[in-house]
Design a protein around this motif. Structure first.
Motif, short mmCIF file in Angstrom:
data_model
loop_
_atom_site.label_atom_id
_atom_site.label_comp_id
_atom_site.label_asym_id
_atom_site.label_seq_id
_atom_site.Cartn_x
_atom_site.Cartn_y
_atom_site.Cartn_z
N LEU A 189 -14.76 6.93 0.29
CA LEU A 189 -13.56 6.14 0.52
C LEU A 189 -12.79 5.92 -0.77
O LEU A 189 -11.56 5.81 -0.75
N LEU A 190 -13.49 5.87 -1.90
CA LEU A 190 -12.80 5.78 -3.19
C LEU A 190 -12.05 7.08 -3.45
O LEU A 190 -10.91 7.06 -3.95
N ALA A 191 -12.65 8.21 -3.11
CA ALA A 191 -11.98 9.50 -3.26
C ALA A 191 -10.70 9.54 -2.43
O ALA A 191 -9.65 10.02 -2.90
N ALA A 192 -10.77 9.03 -1.20
CA ALA A 192 -9.58 9.00 -0.34
C ALA A 192 -8.52 8.06 -0.90
O ALA A 192 -7.32 8.38 -0.89
N PHE A 193 -8.95 6.91 -1.40
CA PHE A 193 -8.01 5.94 -1.98
C PHE A 193 -7.29 6.52 -3.19
O PHE A 193 -6.06 6.42 -3.32
N LEU A 194 -8.04 7.17 -4.09
CA LEU A 194 -7.44 7.75 -5.28
C LEU A 194 -6.58 8.96 -4.96
O LEU A 194 -5.75 9.37 -5.78
N GLU A 195 -6.76 9.53 -3.77
CA GLU A 195 -5.93 10.65 -3.31
C GLU A 195 -4.66 10.14 -2.64
O GLU A 195 -3.75 10.92 -2.35
N GLY A 196 -4.60 8.84 -2.38
CA GLY A 196 -3.46 8.26 -1.70
C GLY A 196 -3.47 8.48 -0.20
O GLY A 196 -2.42 8.41 0.45
#
Length: 340
Positions: A177-184
């Motif tokens: 979910l952090l990866a998705a957040f940092l991907e916007g």
């Protein structure tokens, strides 16, 4: 008189023949005895001088395919071929068991692991001579060398513009979910599940998407499905590290030699694991199922030494809908590592 002399001479010859036979047997027995003694001595010396190194393999994040332990075993064989008296054992271990052993003062010569392994950092020695670090540095010194990595992928069915559900492949050690957040990315109704469960939930739910890893691409390789697969380019924590544990100088030198062999091997055939080498290899771009991974140069990662508690806290902040994006970014920027 002559007959007596001849008899005596014959007796003497027979005696000498017997004596020579006895001497030959005696010499043979002595030779055999000495040889056996030397053989046992060599075997005993060999047992005394053989040095056994131990490497623990912990599968804490997703691979792609195959066994990381078996891969390390093949590298261990290359390493052992260089030495007559050194053996390297590779043992599969769980994070929970390793942490318990650390508490009791038991640890290997080397350990292959990912972030979320509590108690490992105080046991690690500095590693020198390598220019790639990912999240393995602490205060500009390298303590965990990355030897394989993967990434996150948003997997969607072609023609499905707005999935009603996103299943998220999650372990205790990774932060998709952090990866998705940092991907916007904005994910509709994300549900975190263990890897296989999220994969099967995606197959069953025709209106869903899957936030997974390269492992899921291999799982879907032979499925008759039309898919849109998007690599997440900004962040990955799908990284396998190796550290050298504190020990004497002889063991440390041997461990560093093994790591060099592992790095060289990863550049040649890490695709056997469906992962990529942090040290790069142009040939790997031909590996079909995860070709997208090799087009990505990730910008951020997590420290190899983040605790499970810290990982859980980061995940909670990212999931908290009462915290706005700016405040989430302020929180995570103190824990993520920016890659050059």
């Amino acid at each position: 008189m002559l007959q007596i002399i001849l008899l005596l001479l014959k007796s003497y010859i027979r005696f000498m023949k017997k004596l020579i036979s006895v001497l030959i047997v005696a010499v043979w027995l002595i030779t055999v005895s000495v040889s056996v003694m030397m053989l046992f001595k060599k075997e005993e010396d060999k047992k005394v001088e053989t040095l056994i190194l131990e490497l623990w393999q912990l599968d804490m994040v997703e691979g792609g395919k195959g066994s990381r332990r078996n891969y390390l075993l093949s590298a261990a064989k290359e390493f052992e071929n260089k030495y007559d008296n050194v053996l390297l054992t590779v043992i599969s271990q769980t994070a929970e068991c390793a942490e318990e052993m650390f508490k009791n003062g038991v640890y290997p010569d080397m350990i292959s692991y990912s972030q979320g392994l509590d108690g490992v950092f105080p046991l690690c020695q500095e590693i020198t001579g390598f220019g790639v670090s990912y999240g393995g540095k602490y205060k500009n010194a390298l303590y965990a060398l990355p030897w394989a990595y993967g990434g996150y992928f948003l997997i969607e069915r072609d023609g499905l513009e707005s999935p009603s559900q996103v299943y998220v492949s999650k372990t205790d050690s990774n932060l998709p979910l952090l990866a998705a957040f940092l991907e916007g990315l904005t994910l509709n109704n994300p549900i975190e599940m263990p890897s296989e469960q999220s994969y099967y939930a995606f197959l069953k739910d025709k209106n869903s998407a899957l936030l997974g890893t390269q492992r899921d691409i291999y799982r879907l390789e032979n499925k008759d499905m039309s898919l849109k697969i998007t690599p997440l380019k900004n962040y990955t924590d799908i990284v396998q590290y190796v550290s050298v544990m504190k020990g004497d100088s002889v063991r440390t030198e041997l461990c560093n030699d093994f790591i060099k062999i592992l790095v060289e091997k990863s550049q040649k055939d890490i695709n056997l694991l469906g992962m990529a080498s942090p040290f790069g290899n142009e040939k790997l771009i031909d590996n079909g199922p995860i070709a997208l991974l090799f087009t990505v140069k990730h910008q951020m990662t997590a420290s190899a030494f983040l605790s499970k508690e810290t990982l859980s806290e980061i995940n909670s902040v990212i999931k908290d809908q009462t915290i706005n994006s700016d405040n989430k970014m302020k929180y995570v920027k103190n824990t993520i590592i920016y890659l050059k």
